[in-house]
Write an enzyme that holds these catalytic residues in place. Structure first.
Site, PDB file in Angstrom:
ATOM      1  CB  SER A 169      -0.834  -0.080   1.263  1.00 56.03           C
ATOM      2  OG  SER A 169      -1.743   0.947   1.279  1.00 56.03           O
TER       3      SER A 169
ATOM      4  CE  LYS B 282      -3.744   6.518  -3.169  1.00 56.04           C
ATOM      5  NZ  LYS B 282      -4.727   5.534  -3.497  1.00 56.04           N
TER       6      LYS B 282
ATOM      7  CB  CYS C  43     -44.762   8.873  13.995  1.00 52.76           C
ATOM      8  SG  CYS C  43     -44.697   8.751  12.198  1.00 52.76           S
TER       9      CYS C  43
HETATM   10  S1  IVH Z   1       2.375   3.331  -6.719  1.00 52.15           S
HETATM   11  C1  IVH Z   1       5.236   0.652  -4.520  1.00 52.15           C
HETATM   12  N1  IVH Z   1       1.000   4.968  -8.231  1.00 52.15           N
HETATM   13  O1  IVH Z   1      -3.050   3.354  -4.576  1.00 52.15           O
HETATM   14  C2  IVH Z   1       4.287   1.703  -5.046  1.00 52.15           C
HETATM   15  N2  IVH Z   1      -0.183   3.557  -6.753  1.00 52.15           N
HETATM   16  O2  IVH Z   1      -3.064   3.491  -1.691  1.00 52.15           O
HETATM   17  C3  IVH Z   1       2.953   1.153  -5.245  1.00 52.15           C
HETATM   18  N3  IVH Z   1      -2.621   3.797  -6.877  1.00 52.15           N
HETATM   19  O3  IVH Z   1      -1.886   0.074  -4.062  1.00 52.15           O
HETATM   20  C4  IVH Z   1       1.902   2.054  -5.655  1.00 52.15           C
HETATM   21  N4  IVH Z   1      -2.654   5.318  -8.441  1.00 52.15           N
HETATM   22  O4  IVH Z   1      -3.432   0.587  -6.105  1.00 52.15           O
HETATM   23  C5  IVH Z   1       0.943   4.028  -7.283  1.00 52.15           C
HETATM   24  N5  IVH Z   1      -0.094   6.450  -9.655  1.00 52.15           N
HETATM   25  C6  IVH Z   1      -0.139   5.499  -8.708  1.00 52.15           C
HETATM   26  C7  IVH Z   1      -1.369   5.029  -8.183  1.00 52.15           C
HETATM   27  C8  IVH Z   1      -1.349   4.065  -7.190  1.00 52.15           C
HETATM   28  C9  IVH Z   1      -3.384   4.565  -7.647  1.00 52.15           C
HETATM   29  C10 IVH Z   1      -3.155   2.862  -5.888  1.00 52.15           C
HETATM   30  C11 IVH Z   1      -2.444   1.537  -5.880  1.00 52.15           C
HETATM   31  C12 IVH Z   1      -1.890   1.387  -4.503  1.00 52.15           C
HETATM   32  C13 IVH Z   1      -2.817   2.271  -3.718  1.00 52.15           C
HETATM   33  C14 IVH Z   1      -2.187   2.727  -2.432  1.00 52.15           C
END
Ligand code: IVH
Length: 676
Positions: free
Chosen positions: A81, A123, A416
């Site tokens: 994560s 993200k 009510c």
């Molecule tokens: S990098 C070792 N990049 O967010 C690095 N994750 O909250 C691993 N996620 O498990 C993750 N967009 O499923 C990365 N641009 C992005 C992402 C991303 C979404 C998700 C991914 C991760 C989760 C963590």
């Protein structure tokens, strides 16, 4: 100190529950913001009181166990994560506002003893997936699962058109593992739901749930119909002669071999550029054609990434910077009480319409009286309204400085507001309920509307307004009365006429042949939604069987716990309900009985067996499997809780014990009949 432990335990229990629902059922019980807030609180407490650290805590884990319906696959590189940081949007100076980000950058630089540069990416708000290519051919797609073992969803992945099935590049990597996110774009999501509705199928709460549900279909033909899209965000394994020094080079490589990496990723040389990236993406968030819930920063240099390494559940070289929930200011015009189908009174704030995250909001739930008191909400107050994903808009807080002297304190009624019945409050619930049951016309109307709704018995044209009209005109009082309506009664009603009356009567007649799951759902049993109704129908095969099922049998079904089992049992124990069901069946409601899917055997499901002596037709193992397949349990010693002792030849002490405890003893022949 004990109080702290209790608080930690409660947070662990709650977060585990939310986590389970999110990862295993693709359903969100609370908003992401609320989840992050609780998660952060737990991390804080665990850091301050390490003596209460618990290996079961969600802070120590990733995701959830994979579903048993799929083949499991081990991640060679764990799918971890990310740690989260937030910005304090109230602060005006950037250094204070983005303090957590600046601290992250400082930690990284301190460890590296150098100034790190980064790659910033959005993200993506979807489902994480790992794709494995062997000699350029897509070999496997695996979900995150618990981070170590995921579900093999290769067949489903192969239906996603923008995922390359074959890679062409020289030199061709022997092995390549790409990680990324599967999502549904905003516009595709809207169309998907329109289609689902047209087909009478489930409406998805948000794009993420829809994507997650689609990837975990057992039938990949269904996955193929869903508009899934893949964004690649990292290479986690590559066996090739090509050398990379930075993460950004890897992204460009992914792009070159056919993956969509989006056009937002950007190299940033310091924390100042990360801040600009964050602000920029936040500002255009609503114009990006897919859901994002923040941005991710990764240290660009690969050697530096390796040096920083990992802590338990997350890398030290990357961090997610989450966006604040979408909020707007508005004013409360009025507070009204809604009485739900189960009698729950919900105060709802009518607010001046505002656009929050692209949607016009004019109502916000106030949940219950405690919430109104806690947030000190008055009619006339200026408030912040928040809409988080699929969750109904809610009031975040009152802007006290703007309160006028005319603001009116809201008090819950004593009776009510619809039927005047007295109100009841269960000790452990914040909810107040009307005690009127079906006497209360609000509950009555909603029960009837629910019964007639599309996913229930499906009477086209019998919506909320018509039900209201028919109840007000005393033409219907219970669901049974629907089937006694005549054209003559309807024709003279306001806004009716011959055609409409005819159509409604036809629709009512058509609804008589239905399916068992729709009928069960239509009855409106508390805690029995569509999915539970389906499981019940599948397990019990007929309404009769279900009506006679005991608590133990009900709880044999996946997803049904004590609370739901009690609701079902209570419902069918009520004479009034039995009467209604009998009348419905007498009036000609039918459903096909599918015996093949019924795994229910009331004599075995939920019962405990002990096997003793020698059986002639089965080995012990075979007998045990037979019992377990029918939902029974086999234990090795006889106790008062044993339901049957199956006694073969030469039974010894167990038989004596069964007789002493008055436990039912059956012969092998009787056993054979029982399981037949
Ligand atoms: S990098 C070792 N990049 O967010 C690095 N994750 O909250 C691993 N996620 O498990 C993750 N967009 O499923 C990365 N641009 C992005 C992402 C991303 C979404 C998700 C991914 C991760 C989760 C963590």
């Amino acid at each position: 100190m004990l109080e702290i432990k209790k608080e930690i335990d409660k947070l662990i229990a709650d977060l585990t529950k939310y986590n389970y629902s999110y990862h295993s059922k693709d359903e969100s019980l609370i908003s992401d913001e609320e989840y992050d807030h609780l998660f952060k609180k737990l991390i804080d407490l665990e850091t301050r009181f390490p003596q209460y650290k618990n290996p079961q805590s969600p802070t120590q884990k990733v995701g959830f166990q994979p579903l048993k319906e799929f083949t499991q696959a081990t991640h060679f590189i764990p799918m971890l994560s990310l740690n989260n940081i937030f910005s304090d949007m109230e602060e005006t100076t950037q250094t204070v506002r983005h303090q957590e980000l600046i601290q992250f950058d400082k930690r990284v630089n301190d460890t590296l003893e150098a100034t790190a540069s980064y790659v910033a990416t959005p993200k993506y708000d979807g489902v994480a997936i790992s794709l494995i290519y062997i000699k350029g051919i897509l070999h496997q797609g695996i979900t995150r699962g618990d981070g170590f073992i995921g579900e093999d969803v290769t067949l489903n992945i192969k239906t996603i058109s923008n995922i390359p099935k074959v890679i062409h590049i020289t030199p061709l990597p022997e092995l390549l593992e790409v990680r990324g996110e599967i999502l549904i774009k905003t516009e595709d999501f809207a169309n998907l739901n329109i289609n689902q509705d047209r087909l009478g199928l489930k409406i998805f709460a948000n794009p993420r749930n829809a994507a997650a549900g689609s990837i975990r279909q057992l039938d990949s033909n269904i996955t193929a119909t869903r508009p899934l899209y893949f964004f690649a965000y990292a290479i986690t394994q590559i066996v090739t002669d090509t050398k990379f020094t930075t993460f950004y080079e890897q992204l460009l490589y992914l792009k070159k071999i056919g993956f969509d990496i989006g056009d937002l990723p950007k190299e940033c040389k310091d924390s100042q550029e990360l801040i600009s990236f964050y602000e920029d993406i936040l500002a255009k968030r609503n114009n990006i054609p897919f859901g994002i819930d923040g941005v991710v920063y990764k240290v660009n240099n690969i050697a530096a990434q390796e040096k920083l390494g990992f802590v338990l559940r997350a890398p030290r070289f990357a961090i997610a910077h989450k966006f604040p929930a979408q909020m707007r200011e508005s004013q409360i015009i009025d507070i009204q009480i809604q009485v739900g189908r189960t009698g729950a009174l919900t105060p709802v704030a009518r607010i001046k319409p505002v656009t929050v995250g692209g949607v016009v909001v004019s109502n916000a739930t106030l949940h219950n009286q405690d919430e109104i008191l806690r947030k000190d909400i008055h009619i006339g107050d200026f408030v912040f309204v928040r809409r988080a994903g699929d969750v109904i808009p809610e009031i975040v807080n009152v802007i006290i400085e703007k309160r006028s002297t005319n603001a009116i304190k809201f008090v819950m009624p004593e009776n009510c507001p619809v039927c005047g019945s007295h109100l009841v409050k269960a000790e452990d619930e914040a909810i107040i309920r009307c005690s009127g049951g079906l006497y209360c016309s609000a509950q009555k109307k909603q029960a009837i509307t629910h019964f007639a709704s599309k996913l229930a018995i499906n009477i086209d044209g019998l919506g909320e307004q018509i039900v209201e009209q028919l109840v007000e005109n005393k033409l219907i009082n219970t669901i049974v009365d629907i089937y006694k309506l005549t054209i003559e009664q309807l024709i003279d009603l306001e806004r009716f006429g011959k055609k409409k009356a005819n159509n409604l009567i036809n629709a009512i007649n058509n609804s008589k042949s239905t399916t068992l799951n729709k009928l069960i759902y239509a009855l409106g049993i508390r805690n029995v939604g569509e999915a539970t109704a389906k499981s019940l129908a599948k397990t019990f095969g007929t309404l009769e069987n279900l009506m006679h099922a005991g608590l133990v049998e009900l709880q044999q079904i996946n997803d049904i716990g004590e609370v739901v089992a009690i609701s079902i049992n209570d419902f069918f124990s009520e004479e009034h309900n039995q009467d209604i069901i009998n009348q419905l069946l007498n009036l000609g409601i039918t459903y096909p009985i599918n015996t093949s899917t019924s795994i229910f055997n009331p004599l075995v499901t939920g019962k405990t067996f002990v096997l003793t002596g020698t059986l002639t037709n089965y080995s012990r193992e075979e007998a045990k499997t037979l019992i377990e397949n029918l939902g029974g349990k086999v234990t090795s010693s006889v106790s008062k809780k044993t339901d049957y002792v199956v006694a073969g030849a030469d039974s010894g002490s167990k038989l004596d014990k069964a007789n002493a405890l008055n436990v039912k003893v059956i012969s092998e022949d009787e056993f054979k009949q029982l399981i037949a």
